[in-house]
Design an enzyme around this catalytic site. Structure first.
Site, PDB file in Angstrom:
ATOM      1  N   CYS A 128       9.656   1.669   3.664  1.00  0.00           N
ATOM      2  CA  CYS A 128      10.543   0.571   4.045  1.00  0.00           C
ATOM      3  C   CYS A 128      11.952   1.092   4.283  1.00  0.00           C
ATOM      4  O   CYS A 128      12.793   0.380   4.825  1.00  0.00           O
ATOM      5  CB  CYS A 128      10.544  -0.513   3.002  1.00  0.00           C
ATOM      6  SG  CYS A 128      11.286   0.029   1.474  1.00  0.00           S
TER       7      CYS A 128
ATOM      8  N   LYS B  11      -1.083  -7.119  -9.483  1.00  0.00           N
ATOM      9  CA  LYS B  11      -2.114  -7.186  -8.438  1.00  0.00           C
ATOM     10  C   LYS B  11      -1.764  -6.098  -7.432  1.00  0.00           C
ATOM     11  O   LYS B  11      -0.891  -6.286  -6.579  1.00  0.00           O
ATOM     12  CB  LYS B  11      -2.083  -8.576  -7.795  1.00  0.00           C
ATOM     13  CG  LYS B  11      -3.380  -9.044  -7.138  1.00  0.00           C
ATOM     14  CD  LYS B  11      -3.846  -8.175  -6.011  1.00  0.00           C
ATOM     15  CE  LYS B  11      -3.064  -8.363  -4.734  1.00  0.00           C
ATOM     16  NZ  LYS B  11      -3.466  -7.417  -3.674  1.00  0.00           N
TER      17      LYS B  11
ATOM     18  N   PHE C  65       0.810  -1.229   0.000  1.00  0.00           N
ATOM     19  CA  PHE C  65       0.000   0.000   0.000  1.00  0.00           C
ATOM     20  C   PHE C  65       0.838   1.272   0.000  1.00  0.00           C
ATOM     21  O   PHE C  65       0.349   2.335  -0.366  1.00  0.00           O
ATOM     22  CB  PHE C  65      -0.953   0.000   1.212  1.00  0.00           C
ATOM     23  CG  PHE C  65      -0.306   0.454   2.499  1.00  0.00           C
ATOM     24  CD1 PHE C  65      -0.128   1.800   2.770  1.00  0.00           C
ATOM     25  CD2 PHE C  65       0.151  -0.464   3.437  1.00  0.00           C
ATOM     26  CE1 PHE C  65       0.490   2.223   3.940  1.00  0.00           C
ATOM     27  CE2 PHE C  65       0.768  -0.063   4.600  1.00  0.00           C
ATOM     28  CZ  PHE C  65       0.941   1.296   4.852  1.00  0.00           C
TER      29      PHE C  65
ATOM     30  N   SER D  48       5.181  -6.915   3.470  1.00  0.00           N
ATOM     31  CA  SER D  48       5.709  -7.218   4.806  1.00  0.00           C
ATOM     32  C   SER D  48       6.522  -8.522   4.783  1.00  0.00           C
ATOM     33  O   SER D  48       6.321  -9.369   3.904  1.00  0.00           O
ATOM     34  CB  SER D  48       4.547  -7.345   5.793  1.00  0.00           C
ATOM     35  OG  SER D  48       3.675  -8.353   5.338  1.00  0.00           O
TER      36      SER D  48
ATOM     37  N   GLU E   4       9.163  -3.741  13.391  1.00  0.00           N
ATOM     38  CA  GLU E   4       8.908  -2.688  12.402  1.00  0.00           C
ATOM     39  C   GLU E   4       7.655  -1.941  12.846  1.00  0.00           C
ATOM     40  O   GLU E   4       6.561  -2.527  12.893  1.00  0.00           O
ATOM     41  CB  GLU E   4       8.692  -3.293  11.004  1.00  0.00           C
ATOM     42  CG  GLU E   4       8.396  -2.217   9.966  1.00  0.00           C
ATOM     43  CD  GLU E   4       8.235  -2.760   8.538  1.00  0.00           C
ATOM     44  OE1 GLU E   4       7.640  -3.830   8.348  1.00  0.00           O
ATOM     45  OE2 GLU E   4       8.731  -2.079   7.614  1.00  0.00           O
TER      46      GLU E   4
ATOM     47  N   GLU F 101      -5.047  -3.952  -2.231  1.00  0.00           N
ATOM     48  CA  GLU F 101      -6.485  -3.684  -2.180  1.00  0.00           C
ATOM     49  C   GLU F 101      -6.784  -2.388  -1.417  1.00  0.00           C
ATOM     50  O   GLU F 101      -7.872  -1.839  -1.514  1.00  0.00           O
ATOM     51  CB  GLU F 101      -7.232  -4.871  -1.544  1.00  0.00           C
ATOM     52  CG  GLU F 101      -6.936  -5.157  -0.070  1.00  0.00           C
ATOM     53  CD  GLU F 101      -5.612  -5.927   0.155  1.00  0.00           C
ATOM     54  OE1 GLU F 101      -4.860  -6.119  -0.814  1.00  0.00           O
ATOM     55  OE2 GLU F 101      -5.364  -6.317   1.320  1.00  0.00           O
TER      56      GLU F 101
HETATM   57  P1  NAD Z   1       1.380  -6.637   3.044  1.00  0.00           P
HETATM   58  O1  NAD Z   1       2.400  -7.708   3.110  1.00  0.00           O
HETATM   59  O2  NAD Z   1       0.278  -6.646   4.027  1.00  0.00           O
HETATM   60  O3  NAD Z   1       0.659  -6.652   1.587  1.00  0.00           O
HETATM   61  C1  NAD Z   1       1.387  -6.579   0.404  1.00  0.00           C
HETATM   62  C2  NAD Z   1       0.610  -7.280  -0.712  1.00  0.00           C
HETATM   63  O4  NAD Z   1       0.458  -8.656  -0.378  1.00  0.00           O
HETATM   64  C3  NAD Z   1      -0.778  -6.732  -0.952  1.00  0.00           C
HETATM   65  O5  NAD Z   1      -0.997  -6.658  -2.346  1.00  0.00           O
HETATM   66  C4  NAD Z   1      -1.684  -7.752  -0.295  1.00  0.00           C
HETATM   67  O6  NAD Z   1      -2.926  -7.890  -0.956  1.00  0.00           O
HETATM   68  C5  NAD Z   1      -0.902  -9.046  -0.404  1.00  0.00           C
HETATM   69  N1  NAD Z   1      -1.100  -9.935   0.751  1.00  0.00           N
HETATM   70  C6  NAD Z   1      -1.334  -9.572   2.051  1.00  0.00           C
HETATM   71  N2  NAD Z   1      -1.416 -10.655   2.839  1.00  0.00           N
HETATM   72  C7  NAD Z   1      -1.232 -11.734   2.042  1.00  0.00           C
HETATM   73  C8  NAD Z   1      -1.196 -13.137   2.277  1.00  0.00           C
HETATM   74  N3  NAD Z   1      -1.378 -13.640   3.508  1.00  0.00           N
HETATM   75  N4  NAD Z   1      -0.980 -13.956   1.238  1.00  0.00           N
HETATM   76  C9  NAD Z   1      -0.789 -13.462   0.000  1.00  0.00           C
HETATM   77  N5  NAD Z   1      -0.812 -12.138  -0.291  1.00  0.00           N
HETATM   78  C10 NAD Z   1      -1.027 -11.282   0.715  1.00  0.00           C
HETATM   79  O7  NAD Z   1       2.182  -5.244   3.072  1.00  0.00           O
HETATM   80  P2  NAD Z   1       1.606  -3.757   3.168  1.00  0.00           P
HETATM   81  O8  NAD Z   1       1.053  -3.514   4.530  1.00  0.00           O
HETATM   82  O9  NAD Z   1       0.751  -3.452   2.003  1.00  0.00           O
HETATM   83  O10 NAD Z   1       2.961  -2.915   2.976  1.00  0.00           O
HETATM   84  C11 NAD Z   1       3.789  -2.531   4.046  1.00  0.00           C
HETATM   85  C12 NAD Z   1       4.975  -3.466   4.185  1.00  0.00           C
HETATM   86  O11 NAD Z   1       5.710  -3.497   2.957  1.00  0.00           O
HETATM   87  C13 NAD Z   1       5.984  -2.997   5.234  1.00  0.00           C
HETATM   88  O12 NAD Z   1       6.425  -4.114   5.962  1.00  0.00           O
HETATM   89  C14 NAD Z   1       7.118  -2.391   4.419  1.00  0.00           C
HETATM   90  O13 NAD Z   1       8.376  -2.395   5.065  1.00  0.00           O
HETATM   91  C15 NAD Z   1       7.104  -3.286   3.228  1.00  0.00           C
HETATM   92  N6  NAD Z   1       7.749  -2.666   2.078  1.00  0.00           N
HETATM   93  C16 NAD Z   1       8.982  -3.126   1.717  1.00  0.00           C
HETATM   94  C17 NAD Z   1       9.660  -2.535   0.670  1.00  0.00           C
HETATM   95  C18 NAD Z   1      11.018  -3.031   0.278  1.00  0.00           C
HETATM   96  O14 NAD Z   1      11.511  -2.627  -0.767  1.00  0.00           O
HETATM   97  N7  NAD Z   1      11.657  -3.888   1.046  1.00  0.00           N
HETATM   98  C19 NAD Z   1       9.081  -1.459  -0.015  1.00  0.00           C
HETATM   99  C20 NAD Z   1       7.816  -1.020   0.384  1.00  0.00           C
HETATM  100  C21 NAD Z   1       7.151  -1.639   1.431  1.00  0.00           C
END
Ligand code: NAD
Length: 491
Positions: A283, A175, A151, A228, A384, A178
């Site tokens: 991140c 994808k 997000f 994450s 985090e 959401e």
């Molecule tokens: P998230 O992991 O909750 O969701 C990311 C994506 O995964 C979304 O599209 C979501 O629909 C999907 N998703 C969520 N749960 C899932 C599951 N159980 N199975 C399959 N798909 C699933 O992350 P978020 O809250 O949207 O983003 C924040 C996180 O992203 C933070 O931890 C941040 O540090 C990390 N991030 C990392 C980087 C990097 O380059 N390392 C960059 C940006 C964000």
């Protein structure tokens, strides 16, 4: 209210899923739109994979110079519409308008870098590697590639992958998160103007069910994920078990070390921008600030003063520097972690809990918060937080500080503030993180460089952006040829 459509085979198509989730403005809880979310999104994925598979057949044979031409047009379209896209980012994601514009700039830079694919894809040739034999390597695309994005950078992160994937000859399915699907809906309106083959670039909504359908589909050859750490690990394991190529960027907990010889005023400003930029939902946000030596008190005062001066509010309002966090649940979680830090013995130098912003009573606002003397063996120092919270720690020497950096289970970024070249050199050599900053608060690699997380911040081998992306989206084929004189008819 409207439910967002998928973009499959160059058409906007209703999802097979009737269940939906609201997409909400985090500054006031206004429902902006609804997004398909449920088990039947898996069949949407199947349709997208079919369309992408058909497009791949011809696209892989298009010469690379022609494959990058649509990217030049995309760059101009993105630039023309950057204000509109940035407003959408702020509306659904919450960051300030200036941050949203900067985010799109980074996305556009990736489109520009991918325009160099004709050169970046060039390969190696060794003539006469042994008598009469030549050997060379060519790079070929993989097929249908998918991206799952988070997000916090709805406009930038898909561009770490999308332009490279199609320039190298693959087809692509995105994808988006959401929570923030509107930004890419606008971008895909622009993509629709590019006259690309039907099915070359597709967008499918949903959550876990869409992602699992992508991970399990045999025709999806590669998955790029950002999000994450628990989900990154899961996606890497499930995707690679099915034989896919996977790059999965995870979460972070980024330490910054301040040496006594650092320039005070500029260092404080840079650190505060790193901790509180995008309300800490980056991140590469600094989280643990290690103050080395005896200048502690002055640095703390400067940091608290700079943090106090951040203007929090709705990101489209004039002068706002920091927006809300993404959801009420996220706000509650962050405030609980602040409570936990205090319970673990930290003192609160600045308290941003319970923030209210006039006109935005329902918003998920937390103002800049500073915790001092955070317990080294506690939960807050390791977790985090993903919110506007600075944790201060004091240490005596740079060696102790580097040891602290290297105990971190993540490895996304580590930074040092100093005026000593020797300190800088020692730090960059020893710190265990993939993105290193020296007198830099957000060490975000430009598009030409890989976005290099380590440890629990990354699962895979090749990262997003630049040359790594070219390598990720291609497989190498080595050709050895013998053309002996005696076998060749002379004319
Ligand atoms: P998230 O992991 O909750 O969701 C990311 C994506 O995964 C979304 O599209 C979501 O629909 C999907 N998703 C969520 N749960 C899932 C599951 N159980 N199975 C399959 N798909 C699933 O992350 P978020 O809250 O949207 O983003 C924040 C996180 O992203 C933070 O931890 C941040 O540090 C990390 N991030 C990392 C980087 C990097 O380059 N390392 C960059 C940006 C964000």
């Amino acid at each position: 209210m409207e439910v967002l459509k998928n973009y499959i085979g160059r058409s906007w198509i209703d999802s097979n899923e009737k269940e939906t989730r609201n997409v909400v403005n985090p500054a006031n809880q206004e429902v902006l739109t609804r997004v398909p979310y449920g088990t039947r999104t898996g069949s949407d994925v199947a349709a997208a994979v079919k369309a992408a598979g058909e497009a791949f057949g011809e696209w892989q044979q298009v010469p690379v110079m022609r494959r990058v031409q649509p990217l030049y047009r995309l760059k101009h379209l993105l630039e023309e519409h950057v204000e509109e896209i940035a407003r959408l980012i702020t509306l659904e994601c919450g960051k300030s308008y200036a941050e949203s514009v900067a985010e799109m700039q980074r996305g556009i830079e990736n489109v520009e870098t991918a325009c160099a694919t004709p050169t970046l894809m060039q390969s190696e040739f060794s003539e006469n590697i042994t008598s009469g034999i030549d050997e060379f390597m060519i790079r070929q695309p993989l097929g249908v590639c998918a991206c799952v994005s988070p997000f916090n950078f709805p406009g930038m992160i898909p561009f770490w992958f999308l332009p490279y994937a199609i320039a190298t000859g693959n087809s692509f399915i995105l994808k988006p998160s959401e929570k923030v699907p509107l930004t890419m809906m606008k971008v895909f309106e622009l993509i629709d103007q590019l006259d690309l083959p039907a099915g070359l670039i597709n967008l499918v909504h949903g959550g876990k069910e869409s992602v699992d359908a992508l991970l399990d589909h045999p025709d999806v050859k590669a998955v790029s994920f950002v999000g994450s750490t628990p989900v990154a690990r899961y996606i890497y394991q499930r995707g690679t078990a099915g034989g896919k190529r996977v790059q999965a960027q995870g979460g972070a907990k980024n330490p910054l070390i301040v040496m006594p010889d650092a320039e005070l005023e500029m260092t404080a400003k840079i650190i505060v921008d790193s901790v509180y930029g995008c309300a800490g939902q980056r991140c590469l946000a600094a989280s643990n600030i290690v103050l080395v030596g005896d200048s502690n008190r002055t640095v703390k005062e400067a940091l608290v003063e700079a943090a106090k001066n951040k203007t929090t509010g709705f990101g489209l309002d004039e002068g706002v520097e920091m927006g809300p966090v993404i959801t009420p649940e996220s706000k509650a979680r962050i405030e609980k972690l602040i409570d936990k830090g205090i319970e673990e013995g930290a003192s609160l130098l600045l308290d941003g809990r319970g923030a209210t912003i006039s006109g935005y009573d329902a918003g998920n606002f937390i103002k800049p918060t500073v915790l001092d003397n955070v317990a080294l063996d506690g939960e807050v120092i390791k977790t985090e937080i993903f919110g506007p919270v600075m944790s201060l720690i004091s240490m005596d020497t740079i060696d102790q500080a580097i040891d602290f950096v290297n105990e971190n289970k993540f490895g996304n970024m580590a930074c040092l503030f100093t005026s000593s070249g020797l300190n800088a050199r020692t730090f960059r050599n020893r710190a265990n993180a993939g993105n290193i900053g020296v007198n830099i608060g957000v060490a975000a690699p430009m598009a030409q460089f890989p976005f290099s997380g380590w440890n629990d911040s990354f699962f895979g081998d090749l990262h997003g952006q630049g040359r790594h992306a070219i390598e990720f989206f291609t497989q190498t084929k080595v050709v050895i040829e013998r053309w002996p004189k005696e076998w060749t008819r002379k004319f």
